[in-house]
Design an enzyme around this catalytic site. Structure first.
Site, PDB file in Angstrom:
ATOM      1  N   TYR A 103       0.438  -3.963  -5.144  1.00  0.00           N
ATOM      2  CA  TYR A 103      -0.375  -3.359  -6.545  1.00  0.00           C
ATOM      3  C   TYR A 103       0.016  -3.723  -7.964  1.00  0.00           C
ATOM      4  O   TYR A 103      -0.055  -4.127  -8.746  1.00  0.00           O
ATOM      5  CB  TYR A 103      -0.183  -2.447  -6.594  1.00  0.00           C
ATOM      6  CG  TYR A 103      -1.743  -1.391  -6.009  1.00  0.00           C
ATOM      7  CD1 TYR A 103      -2.393  -2.207  -5.107  1.00  0.00           C
ATOM      8  CD2 TYR A 103      -2.056   0.206  -6.037  1.00  0.00           C
ATOM      9  CE1 TYR A 103      -3.484  -1.028  -4.328  1.00  0.00           C
ATOM     10  CE2 TYR A 103      -2.416   0.895  -5.284  1.00  0.00           C
ATOM     11  CZ  TYR A 103      -3.821  -0.035  -4.633  1.00  0.00           C
ATOM     12  OH  TYR A 103      -4.658   0.759  -4.016  1.00  0.00           O
ATOM     13  N   CYS A 122       3.471   6.350  -4.650  1.00  0.00           N
ATOM     14  CA  CYS A 122       3.687   4.754  -5.517  1.00  0.00           C
ATOM     15  C   CYS A 122       3.831   4.878  -6.817  1.00  0.00           C
ATOM     16  O   CYS A 122       3.262   5.583  -7.466  1.00  0.00           O
ATOM     17  CB  CYS A 122       1.846   4.321  -4.791  1.00  0.00           C
ATOM     18  SG  CYS A 122       1.193   3.309  -5.515  1.00  0.00           S
ATOM     19  N   ASN A 123       4.437   4.267  -7.143  1.00  0.00           N
ATOM     20  CA  ASN A 123       4.665   4.206  -8.930  1.00  0.00           C
ATOM     21  C   ASN A 123       3.688   3.820  -9.706  1.00  0.00           C
ATOM     22  O   ASN A 123       3.482   4.412 -10.555  1.00  0.00           O
ATOM     23  CB  ASN A 123       6.411   4.235  -9.256  1.00  0.00           C
ATOM     24  CG  ASN A 123       7.450   5.041  -8.645  1.00  0.00           C
ATOM     25  OD1 ASN A 123       8.242   5.731  -9.389  1.00  0.00           O
ATOM     26  ND2 ASN A 123       7.715   4.703  -6.987  1.00  0.00           N
ATOM     27  N   THR A 124       3.143   2.744  -9.106  1.00  0.00           N
ATOM     28  CA  THR A 124       2.504   2.002 -10.149  1.00  0.00           C
ATOM     29  C   THR A 124       1.548   2.918 -10.312  1.00  0.00           C
ATOM     30  O   THR A 124       0.654   3.027 -10.933  1.00  0.00           O
ATOM     31  CB  THR A 124       2.619   0.685  -9.166  1.00  0.00           C
ATOM     32  OG1 THR A 124       3.496  -0.077  -9.104  1.00  0.00           O
ATOM     33  CG2 THR A 124       1.404  -0.658  -9.837  1.00  0.00           C
ATOM     34  N   CYS A 166      10.055   2.555  -6.662  1.00  0.00           N
ATOM     35  CA  CYS A 166       8.877   1.641  -6.450  1.00  0.00           C
ATOM     36  C   CYS A 166       9.313   1.923  -5.094  1.00  0.00           C
ATOM     37  O   CYS A 166      10.206   2.071  -4.509  1.00  0.00           O
ATOM     38  CB  CYS A 166       9.104  -0.226  -6.348  1.00  0.00           C
ATOM     39  SG  CYS A 166       8.178  -0.279  -5.256  1.00  0.00           S
TER      40      CYS A 166
END
Ligand code: DGL
Length: 283
Positions: free
Chosen positions: A39, A70-72, A206
């Protein structure tokens, strides 16, 4: 009912493992969006749409809570989904559902303060600056979420971020140890050059990077503390569930692993990290 854990790929397994240790009796469904991973280089609107689709899928599987491991997804999509999509979704489903992220627990761990705390800016002299390095995907780095949120709370902590554009993909595809080590060393070197010295602490921002945490430990000065997202997220979820008994986490100890990509065993790097081969079913 169950707890859903969502990531673009295998990175969220690092968080999943901590959650399962903390809630051994709960039912878990892990969803990896491997058809669309990574991502980190995608435009924001795509990340929002993909994250929403993942959450919908996990609610359809009977999850009451979804943890964005998920950091994103958490830094780009979570706030928007909470504000514009979840209220209607709860009405349509007719049951309590929620989506939680991993950025808030990480910021709490990095600042040592509860999320609600915001510093009064009194212009006090900072005697010693504590520098936190964040390694993350380009989308997380561009969101500046760690810089902004830490800065609101602690004047004596400064955040410097290093985007690692290829690293999640390399881990997802099982790149070799030598290639991974070279890439991690390059990012640590670049971050040090940007700061002018080594960071005092680091966040692997991440969840994929947790799988190669040893390579970061080797590349950073010996003993540099890593702020551990999986543990921080498990602590935060425990506090949340205690305050919100309306979210049913199940009690059968079920574990399912789904992927939007190719079902089957995951690469050797992931099996080594997991301690056994891990097989995903088709979502
Ligand atoms: N594991 C994810 C994160 O924490 C996503 C990596 C990616 O898909 O680029 O950011």
């Amino acid at each position: 009912m169950a707890i859903g854990v969502f990531d673009s790929g295998v990175g969220g397994l690092s968080v999943h493992r901590s959650l399962v240790e903390r809630f051994p009796k709960a039912d878990f469904v892990y969803l990896a969006d491997q058809a669309n991973t990574p991502y980190g280089g995608r435009p924001g609107e795509e990340i929002v749409a993909l994250t929403k689709a993942g959450c919908e899928r996990l609610f359809d599987e009977g999850c009451s809570l979804v943890v964005l491991a998920c950091n994103t997804a958490a830094s780009v999509a979570l706030r928007r989904l909470q504000q514009t999509w979840l209220p209607g979704c709860r009405k349509a489903l007719g049951r309590p559902v929620n989506v939680l992220g991993i950025v808030v627990p990480t910021i709490e761990a990095a600042t040592g303060l509860p999320w609600e705390h915001e510093a009064e800016r009194r212009g006090e002299k900072v005697e010693k600056l504590d520098i936190v390095g964040v390694f993350s995907t380009p989308a997380t780095t561009n969101s500046r979420v760690y810089e902004i949120e830490v800065d609101k709370r602690r004047q004596d902590v400064a955040v410097f971020s290093e985007p690692c554009p290829e690293l999640a993909r390399m881990i997802e595809t099982g790149a070799g140890a030598h290639e991974l080590a070279r890439t991690v060393e390059g990012h640590v070197k670049a971050l040090k050059a940007r700061i002018g010295r080594a960071p005092d602490r680091a966040i692997l921002g991440c969840t994929h990077y947790e799988i190669v945490a040893d390579l970061f430990r080797q590349a950073l000065p010996p003993g540099t503390p890593l702020i551990h997202q999986p543990a921080a997220t498990a602590d935060a979820l425990a506090r949340y569930i205690e305050r919100h008994p309306e979210y049913d986490a199940g009690s059968g100890g079920a574990r399912r692993f789904l992927t939007t990509g190719e079902p089957g065993p995951q690469n050797g790097l992931v099996s080594t990290f997991w301690g056994a081969p891990i097989v995903f079913e088709k979502a």
